[in-house]
Scaffold this motif. Structure first.
Motif, PDB file in Angstrom:
ATOM      1  N   UNK A  15     -40.209  33.564   7.668  1.00 22.48           N
ATOM      2  CA  UNK A  15     -41.307  34.128   6.890  1.00 22.48           C
ATOM      3  C   UNK A  15     -41.048  35.613   6.664  1.00 22.48           C
ATOM      4  N   UNK A  16     -40.494  36.266   7.680  1.00 26.08           N
ATOM      5  CA  UNK A  16     -40.057  37.659   7.588  1.00 26.08           C
ATOM      6  C   UNK A  16     -38.539  37.701   7.607  1.00 26.08           C
ATOM      7  N   UNK A  17     -37.965  38.836   7.285  1.00 31.11           N
ATOM      8  CA  UNK A  17     -36.507  38.935   7.267  1.00 31.11           C
ATOM      9  C   UNK A  17     -35.906  38.891   8.667  1.00 31.11           C
ATOM     10  N   UNK A  18     -34.699  38.341   8.771  1.00 28.55           N
ATOM     11  CA  UNK A  18     -33.938  38.430  10.012  1.00 28.55           C
ATOM     12  C   UNK A  18     -33.667  39.898  10.314  1.00 28.55           C
ATOM     13  N   UNK A  19     -33.675  40.247  11.585  1.00 28.83           N
ATOM     14  CA  UNK A  19     -33.620  41.654  11.960  1.00 28.83           C
ATOM     15  C   UNK A  19     -32.242  42.165  12.359  1.00 28.83           C
ATOM     16  N   UNK A  20     -31.215  41.323  12.304  1.00 27.00           N
ATOM     17  CA  UNK A  20     -29.880  41.809  12.653  1.00 27.00           C
ATOM     18  C   UNK A  20     -29.511  42.989  11.756  1.00 27.00           C
ATOM     19  N   UNK A  21     -29.125  44.087  12.383  1.00 26.48           N
ATOM     20  CA  UNK A  21     -28.710  45.267  11.643  1.00 26.48           C
ATOM     21  C   UNK A  21     -29.850  46.066  11.021  1.00 26.48           C
ATOM     22  N   UNK A  22     -31.077  45.792  11.434  1.00 29.82           N
ATOM     23  CA  UNK A  22     -32.222  46.458  10.810  1.00 29.82           C
ATOM     24  C   UNK A  22     -32.227  47.968  11.040  1.00 29.82           C
ATOM     25  N   UNK A  23     -31.840  48.400  12.230  1.00 28.25           N
ATOM     26  CA  UNK A  23     -31.863  49.839  12.513  1.00 28.25           C
ATOM     27  C   UNK A  23     -30.734  50.530  11.761  1.00 28.25           C
ATOM     28  N   UNK A  24     -31.096  51.529  11.003  1.00 27.04           N
ATOM     29  CA  UNK A  24     -30.146  52.225  10.138  1.00 27.04           C
ATOM     30  C   UNK A  24     -30.157  51.716   8.710  1.00 27.04           C
ATOM     31  N   UNK A  25     -30.827  50.601   8.462  1.00 22.61           N
ATOM     32  CA  UNK A  25     -30.888  50.027   7.112  1.00 22.61           C
ATOM     33  C   UNK A  25     -32.132  50.565   6.385  1.00 22.61           C
ATOM     34  N   UNK A  26     -32.010  50.756   5.089  1.00 21.04           N
ATOM     35  CA  UNK A  26     -33.164  51.167   4.298  1.00 21.04           C
ATOM     36  C   UNK A  26     -34.132  49.996   4.213  1.00 21.04           C
ATOM     37  N   UNK A  27     -35.414  50.294   4.340  1.00 21.99           N
ATOM     38  CA  UNK A  27     -36.399  49.212   4.304  1.00 21.99           C
ATOM     39  C   UNK A  27     -36.392  48.549   2.930  1.00 21.99           C
ATOM     40  N   UNK A  28     -36.663  47.250   2.943  1.00 22.21           N
ATOM     41  CA  UNK A  28     -36.735  46.490   1.707  1.00 22.21           C
ATOM     42  C   UNK A  28     -35.412  46.162   1.075  1.00 22.21           C
ATOM     43  N   UNK A  29     -34.317  46.177   1.858  1.00 26.15           N
ATOM     44  CA  UNK A  29     -32.991  45.976   1.246  1.00 26.15           C
ATOM     45  C   UNK A  29     -32.182  44.832   1.829  1.00 26.15           C
ATOM     46  N   UNK A  30     -32.713  44.004   2.712  1.00 25.61           N
ATOM     47  CA  UNK A  30     -31.910  42.918   3.288  1.00 25.61           C
ATOM     48  C   UNK A  30     -31.660  41.833   2.241  1.00 25.61           C
ATOM     49  N   UNK A  31     -30.387  41.483   2.072  1.00 24.94           N
ATOM     50  CA  UNK A  31     -30.021  40.455   1.107  1.00 24.94           C
ATOM     51  C   UNK A  31     -30.710  39.137   1.435  1.00 24.94           C
ATOM     52  N   UNK A  32     -31.150  38.446   0.390  1.00 26.46           N
ATOM     53  CA  UNK A  32     -31.708  37.116   0.543  1.00 26.46           C
ATOM     54  C   UNK A  32     -33.172  37.073   0.936  1.00 26.46           C
ATOM     55  N   UNK A  33     -33.835  38.222   1.024  1.00 23.46           N
ATOM     56  CA  UNK A  33     -35.256  38.218   1.372  1.00 23.46           C
ATOM     57  C   UNK A  33     -36.041  38.899   0.259  1.00 23.46           C
ATOM     58  N   UNK A  34     -37.168  38.323  -0.096  1.00 21.14           N
ATOM     59  CA  UNK A  34     -38.018  38.857  -1.158  1.00 21.14           C
ATOM     60  C   UNK A  34     -39.064  39.798  -0.565  1.00 21.14           C
ATOM     61  N   UNK A  35     -38.801  41.080  -0.646  1.00 21.32           N
ATOM     62  CA  UNK A  35     -39.700  42.098  -0.115  1.00 21.32           C
ATOM     63  C   UNK A  35     -40.773  42.472  -1.140  1.00 21.32           C
ATOM     64  N   UNK A  36     -41.882  42.980  -0.647  1.00 20.04           N
ATOM     65  CA  UNK A  36     -42.913  43.529  -1.526  1.00 20.04           C
ATOM     66  C   UNK A  36     -42.370  44.788  -2.208  1.00 20.04           C
ATOM     67  N   UNK A  37     -42.949  45.122  -3.338  1.00 22.73           N
ATOM     68  CA  UNK A  37     -42.573  46.369  -4.011  1.00 22.73           C
ATOM     69  C   UNK A  37     -42.857  47.559  -3.108  1.00 22.73           C
ATOM     70  N   UNK A  38     -43.949  47.487  -2.349  1.00 19.65           N
ATOM     71  CA  UNK A  38     -44.299  48.589  -1.449  1.00 19.65           C
ATOM     72  C   UNK A  38     -43.182  48.847  -0.435  1.00 19.65           C
TER      73      UNK A  38
END
Length: 103
Positions: free
Chosen positions: A28-51
């Protein structure tokens, strides 16, 4: 801000695992591998809100702490249905777990 990773793992299991995993798999939410250091809303394959896509921050200890204490206030319009953690010790513990488990 040192936390207890074991306590954080328990918090993750009870408060986060319904929607997130610490690997690269999206739920339902994006997988968190590599989340630290990544820009929010940019994980491939996940549909993020515009916010989330438009916030323009990278995830680090400071942004994680501010976000997880009140997600709707920190990023108004994001899709995460979570009220946040209020206790600083819980946030520290959760960050300790996520920082070690998502590398």
């Amino acid at each position: 801000m040192a936390g207890n990773s074991k306590k954080g793992a328990k918090l993750f299991k009870t408060r986060c695992a319904q929607c997130h995993v610490v690997d690269d798999t999206n739920k339902v939410g994006p997988g968190l591998k590599g989340v630290l250091g990544r820009q929010c809303g940019t994980k491939d394959g996940f549909s993020f809100s515009d916010a989330m896509k438009d916030k323009g921050i990278s995830w680090d200890e400071s942004t994680f702490h501010e976000y997880i204490s009140n997600p709707k206030k920190y990023i108004p319009g994001n899709k995460m249905a979570f009220a946040g953690l209020k206790k600083k010790a819980d946030i520290d513990d959760l960050y300790a777990y996520i920082s070690s488990a998502t590398k």
